[in-house]
Design a protein around this motif. Structure first.
Motif, PDB file in Angstrom:
ATOM      1  N   LEU A 112      -8.994  10.942 -16.080  1.00 19.77           N
ATOM      2  CA  LEU A 112      -9.170  11.892 -17.177  1.00 19.77           C
ATOM      3  C   LEU A 112      -9.848  11.220 -18.365  1.00 19.77           C
ATOM      4  O   LEU A 112     -10.715  11.829 -19.019  1.00 19.77           O
ATOM      5  CB  LEU A 112      -7.820  12.477 -17.593  1.00 19.77           C
ATOM      6  N   ILE A 113      -9.478   9.986 -18.648  1.00 16.49           N
ATOM      7  CA  ILE A 113     -10.135   9.237 -19.723  1.00 16.49           C
ATOM      8  C   ILE A 113     -11.638   9.165 -19.476  1.00 16.49           C
ATOM      9  O   ILE A 113     -12.453   9.376 -20.391  1.00 16.49           O
ATOM     10  CB  ILE A 113      -9.520   7.824 -19.834  1.00 16.49           C
ATOM     11  N   SER A 114     -12.019   8.892 -18.240  1.00 15.67           N
ATOM     12  CA  SER A 114     -13.440   8.830 -17.899  1.00 15.67           C
ATOM     13  C   SER A 114     -14.100  10.193 -18.005  1.00 15.67           C
ATOM     14  O   SER A 114     -15.219  10.326 -18.523  1.00 15.67           O
ATOM     15  CB  SER A 114     -13.602   8.280 -16.475  1.00 15.67           C
ATOM     16  N   ALA A 115     -13.396  11.232 -17.560  1.00 12.45           N
ATOM     17  CA  ALA A 115     -13.975  12.572 -17.548  1.00 12.45           C
ATOM     18  C   ALA A 115     -14.295  13.080 -18.942  1.00 12.45           C
ATOM     19  O   ALA A 115     -15.212  13.899 -19.111  1.00 12.45           O
ATOM     20  CB  ALA A 115     -13.024  13.541 -16.846  1.00 12.45           C
ATOM     21  N   VAL A 116     -13.556  12.610 -19.953  1.00 11.36           N
ATOM     22  CA  VAL A 116     -13.801  13.082 -21.324  1.00 11.36           C
ATOM     23  C   VAL A 116     -14.592  12.059 -22.142  1.00 11.36           C
ATOM     24  O   VAL A 116     -14.665  12.153 -23.367  1.00 11.36           O
ATOM     25  CB  VAL A 116     -12.482  13.447 -22.033  1.00 11.36           C
ATOM     26  N   GLY A 117     -15.167  11.071 -21.468  1.00 13.45           N
ATOM     27  CA  GLY A 117     -16.108  10.171 -22.120  1.00 13.45           C
ATOM     28  C   GLY A 117     -15.523   9.019 -22.890  1.00 13.45           C
ATOM     29  O   GLY A 117     -16.199   8.440 -23.749  1.00 13.45           O
ATOM     30  N   LEU A 118     -14.265   8.646 -22.574  1.00  7.36           N
ATOM     31  CA  LEU A 118     -13.640   7.536 -23.290  1.00  7.36           C
ATOM     32  C   LEU A 118     -13.569   6.254 -22.462  1.00  7.36           C
ATOM     33  O   LEU A 118     -12.938   5.286 -22.899  1.00  7.36           O
ATOM     34  CB  LEU A 118     -12.219   7.921 -23.730  1.00  7.36           C
ATOM     35  N   ASP A 119     -14.211   6.248 -21.298  1.00  8.47           N
ATOM     36  CA  ASP A 119     -14.049   5.089 -20.412  1.00  8.47           C
ATOM     37  C   ASP A 119     -14.623   3.807 -20.995  1.00  8.47           C
ATOM     38  O   ASP A 119     -14.189   2.709 -20.638  1.00  8.47           O
ATOM     39  CB  ASP A 119     -14.632   5.355 -19.023  1.00  8.47           C
ATOM     40  N   ASP A 120     -15.567   3.913 -21.937  1.00  2.00           N
ATOM     41  CA  ASP A 120     -16.111   2.696 -22.544  1.00  2.00           C
ATOM     42  C   ASP A 120     -15.124   2.046 -23.507  1.00  2.00           C
ATOM     43  O   ASP A 120     -15.350   0.923 -23.973  1.00  2.00           O
ATOM     44  CB  ASP A 120     -17.431   2.986 -23.257  1.00  2.00           C
ATOM     45  N   ARG A 121     -14.005   2.723 -23.806  1.00  2.00           N
ATOM     46  CA  ARG A 121     -12.986   2.159 -24.695  1.00  2.00           C
ATOM     47  C   ARG A 121     -11.782   1.608 -23.936  1.00  2.00           C
ATOM     48  O   ARG A 121     -10.828   1.127 -24.562  1.00  2.00           O
ATOM     49  CB  ARG A 121     -12.512   3.223 -25.690  1.00  2.00           C
ATOM     50  N   VAL A 122     -11.796   1.695 -22.624  1.00  2.00           N
ATOM     51  CA  VAL A 122     -10.653   1.242 -21.833  1.00  2.00           C
ATOM     52  C   VAL A 122     -10.510  -0.272 -21.926  1.00  2.00           C
ATOM     53  O   VAL A 122     -11.484  -1.017 -21.766  1.00  2.00           O
ATOM     54  CB  VAL A 122     -10.791   1.666 -20.363  1.00  2.00           C
ATOM     55  N   VAL A 123      -9.295  -0.714 -22.199  1.00  2.00           N
ATOM     56  CA  VAL A 123      -8.977  -2.147 -22.244  1.00  2.00           C
ATOM     57  C   VAL A 123      -7.660  -2.366 -21.508  1.00  2.00           C
ATOM     58  O   VAL A 123      -6.899  -1.427 -21.266  1.00  2.00           O
ATOM     59  CB  VAL A 123      -8.844  -2.660 -23.694  1.00  2.00           C
ATOM     60  N   HIS A 124      -7.425  -3.618 -21.163  1.00  2.00           N
ATOM     61  CA  HIS A 124      -6.183  -3.996 -20.507  1.00  2.00           C
ATOM     62  C   HIS A 124      -5.448  -5.008 -21.383  1.00  2.00           C
ATOM     63  O   HIS A 124      -6.061  -5.675 -22.227  1.00  2.00           O
ATOM     64  CB  HIS A 124      -6.476  -4.571 -19.116  1.00  2.00           C
ATOM     65  N   PRO A 125      -4.147  -5.109 -21.223  1.00  2.00           N
ATOM     66  CA  PRO A 125      -3.376  -6.007 -22.093  1.00  2.00           C
ATOM     67  C   PRO A 125      -3.863  -7.450 -22.024  1.00  2.00           C
ATOM     68  O   PRO A 125      -4.228  -7.953 -20.953  1.00  2.00           O
ATOM     69  CB  PRO A 125      -1.952  -5.878 -21.544  1.00  2.00           C
ATOM     70  N   GLU A 126      -3.852  -8.113 -23.171  1.00  2.00           N
ATOM     71  CA  GLU A 126      -4.175  -9.534 -23.241  1.00  2.00           C
ATOM     72  C   GLU A 126      -3.067 -10.367 -22.611  1.00  2.00           C
ATOM     73  O   GLU A 126      -3.303 -11.446 -22.081  1.00  2.00           O
ATOM     74  CB  GLU A 126      -4.363  -9.956 -24.704  1.00  2.00           C
ATOM     75  N   THR A 127      -1.851  -9.860 -22.701  1.00  2.00           N
ATOM     76  CA  THR A 127      -0.703 -10.533 -22.099  1.00  2.00           C
ATOM     77  C   THR A 127       0.324  -9.489 -21.699  1.00  2.00           C
ATOM     78  O   THR A 127       0.464  -8.461 -22.367  1.00  2.00           O
ATOM     79  CB  THR A 127      -0.047 -11.538 -23.065  1.00  2.00           C
ATOM     80  N   ILE A 128       0.994  -9.730 -20.590  1.00  2.00           N
ATOM     81  CA  ILE A 128       2.126  -8.881 -20.202  1.00  2.00           C
ATOM     82  C   ILE A 128       3.360  -9.759 -19.986  1.00  2.00           C
ATOM     83  O   ILE A 128       4.296  -9.378 -19.293  1.00  2.00           O
ATOM     84  CB  ILE A 128       1.816  -8.053 -18.939  1.00  2.00           C
ATOM     85  N   THR A 129       3.342 -10.933 -20.607  1.00  2.00           N
ATOM     86  CA  THR A 129       4.465 -11.857 -20.502  1.00  2.00           C
ATOM     87  C   THR A 129       5.617 -11.336 -21.348  1.00  2.00           C
ATOM     88  O   THR A 129       5.588 -11.399 -22.575  1.00  2.00           O
ATOM     89  CB  THR A 129       4.057 -13.260 -20.981  1.00  2.00           C
ATOM     90  N   ALA A 130       6.607 -10.781 -20.677  1.00  2.00           N
ATOM     91  CA  ALA A 130       7.733 -10.161 -21.384  1.00  2.00           C
ATOM     92  C   ALA A 130       8.996 -10.984 -21.222  1.00  2.00           C
ATOM     93  O   ALA A 130       9.125 -11.795 -20.302  1.00  2.00           O
ATOM     94  CB  ALA A 130       7.961  -8.748 -20.861  1.00  2.00           C
ATOM     95  N   SER A 131       9.936 -10.744 -22.112  1.00  2.00           N
ATOM     96  CA  SER A 131      11.211 -11.451 -22.097  1.00  2.00           C
ATOM     97  C   SER A 131      12.360 -10.453 -22.095  1.00  2.00           C
ATOM     98  O   SER A 131      12.177  -9.257 -22.342  1.00  2.00           O
ATOM     99  CB  SER A 131      11.333 -12.354 -23.338  1.00  2.00           C
TER     100      SER A 131
END
Length: 443
Positions: A66-85
């Motif tokens: 859906l993000i791609s379908a509405v033209g926001l796919d160029d803003r997609v990012v992934h977490p820099e870290t998922i190291t949780a405690s």
């Protein structure tokens, strides 16, 4: 042809988008003064940040599609870290590998000091639905449940594992089979090459609702409470607006994308069995408290979860400035905390200042000394999360059977088969497809 979608959260917007792209005229009727449901942007310390959900599950396709379908796919990012405690036993302890809290590495669990796991019991899954607590405790002991599974589910559902349905909330755990720990290890090993788990948007996922609503063919009316929905010879008649100024709206079909209590009220006449089942779904209230601090002062990592058994005020904290590069680029530290679980209604009766003060005190206990924030915002989500208690899927099946018997009527939303963004988008799209495939409406 025209379809009314009652509810402007992500399920309703996804349904509207599916219909509009098929050439159907769609009217979205939202009772509040904004769209997006649990997605919301706001200003904190001069920064525009997510005040609701801040990420989508990337391993399900519906959100990113859906993000791609509405033209926001160029803003997609992934977490820099998922190291949780896990913040427990007086310290922040690295989260060992798990599958929804089921340990995948007993040695790492022992080294973490988080929980003591007895020799796992190898038992078949029950044929009937049981609570997550009953299932896990019988096999891995109460400590694993309290300090690993419970905090993870608390973050998703704001509920309690003693009530939450195994089948509805953690099918991943049920699917592990008789030997939970061995299967969890195998699952983790297979998942390492599956790509990022989560995704976000530069500028916040709260941008998504407006982008969807901007689709050609979608008309949105805010502050438009739907009071009744009644079948007519030609389709459906809705009464909309305040009791002193009710408007009648005629449409060919209706998708009810409202929370369960409102949906139950609307369906009481035309689908009474569905209404009765929906009325049995409880909701939990919670709040997200966002702090902005002037300097980068917090240790590395994406944040921590808190076992409720430890009696702290907050149930989780996310260091958004570590997790998301676009937030960290501000040069400030941004921390989100969440409070509130099912049954904790009195907790949220405190004013915003008290909620923020108590949350900040917990952060200082966990992280050590923190400077005073330059700004803070409390976002309350009253009745925000449906509770998938034992027997939930049976209730959902009752709703679906009842609604399916009524031509031109569909339901969707977080109350049914998943509360995450991709799940509710899938729910909305499926409701729209059922209308289109049934021939009830013509594009």
């Amino acid at each position: 042809m025209r379809v009314a979608v009652v509810g402007g959260g992500m399920a309703g917007l996804a349904a509207a988008h599916e219909l509009a792209t098929a050439g159907v005229d769609v009217l979205v009727l939202e009772g509040s003064d904004r769209l997006g449901g649990k997605l919301r942007l706001g200003q904190v310390g001069g920064l525009t940040l997510d005040l609701g959900a801040e990420s989508v599950l990337a391993r399900r396709p519906e959100g990113l599609d859906l993000i791609s379908a509405v033209g926001l796919d160029d803003r997609v990012v992934h977490p820099e870290t998922i190291t949780a405690s896990i913040w427990t036993h007086g310290a922040l302890r690295a989260m060992p590998p798990t599958v929804m809290g089921i340990p995948a590495d007993p040695e790492a669990l022992a080294a973490s000091g988080i929980a003591v796991m007895p020799e796992p019991r190898i038992l078949p899954a029950p044929e009937h639905d049981v609570s997550v607590a009953d299932f896990v405790t019988e096999r891995l002991g109460r400590d694993v449940l309290d300090r690993l599974v419970e905090p993870l589910l608390g973050g998703v559902y704001a509920g309690h594992t003693d009530q939450l349905s195994l089948r509805a909330t953690t099918p991943q755990i049920a699917a592990l089979g008789d030997d939970l720990v061995t299967a969890a290890a195998e699952h983790r090993a297979a998942a390492t090459a599956s790509g990022p788990v989560f995704a976000g948007l530069v500028g916040g996922v709260g941008q998504l609702p407006a982008a969807v609503a901007d689709t050609d063919g979608i008309e949105v009316r805010l502050s438009s409470t739907v009071r009744t929905a009644t079948r007519t010879a030609e389709g459906w008649r809705l009464t909309v607006g305040p009791t002193t100024d009710v408007e009648t709206v005629d449409v060919d079909a209706v998708i009810v994308a409202a929370p369960a209590p409102a949906a139950a009220r609307l369906l009481a006449e035309e689908a009474p069995d569905a209404a009765f089942a929906l009325a049995a779904i409880d909701y939990a209230s919670m709040a997200i408290i966002t702090f902005v601090l002037d300097d980068a002062v917090v240790p590395e990592g994406s944040g921590f979860l808190v076992p409720p058994v430890d009696g702290t005020f907050i149930k989780a904290a996310t260091v958004s400035s570590n997790k998301w590069g676009w937030v960290g680029d501000s040069g400030r530290t941004v921390i989100r905390t969440s409070v509130g679980r099912a049954g904790d209604a009195t907790l949220l009766q405190h004013d915003d200042g008290e909620l923020a003060s108590r949350a900040l005190a917990d952060l200082r206990s966990a992280f050590g000394t923190l400077p005073d924030p330059v700004d803070q915002v409390v976002q309350r989500w009253g009745g925000g999360l449906p509770q998938y208690d034992v027997g939930h899927l049976d209730r959902v099946e009752t709703v679906e059977r009842s609604v399916a018997a009524v031509p031109g009527l569909e339901v969707c939303g977080a109350a049914y088969r998943g509360v995450g963004i991709p799940a509710v988008i899938a729910s909305g799209r499926a409701a729209a497809r059922r209308l289109l495939d049934a021939g009830t409406i013509e594009a």
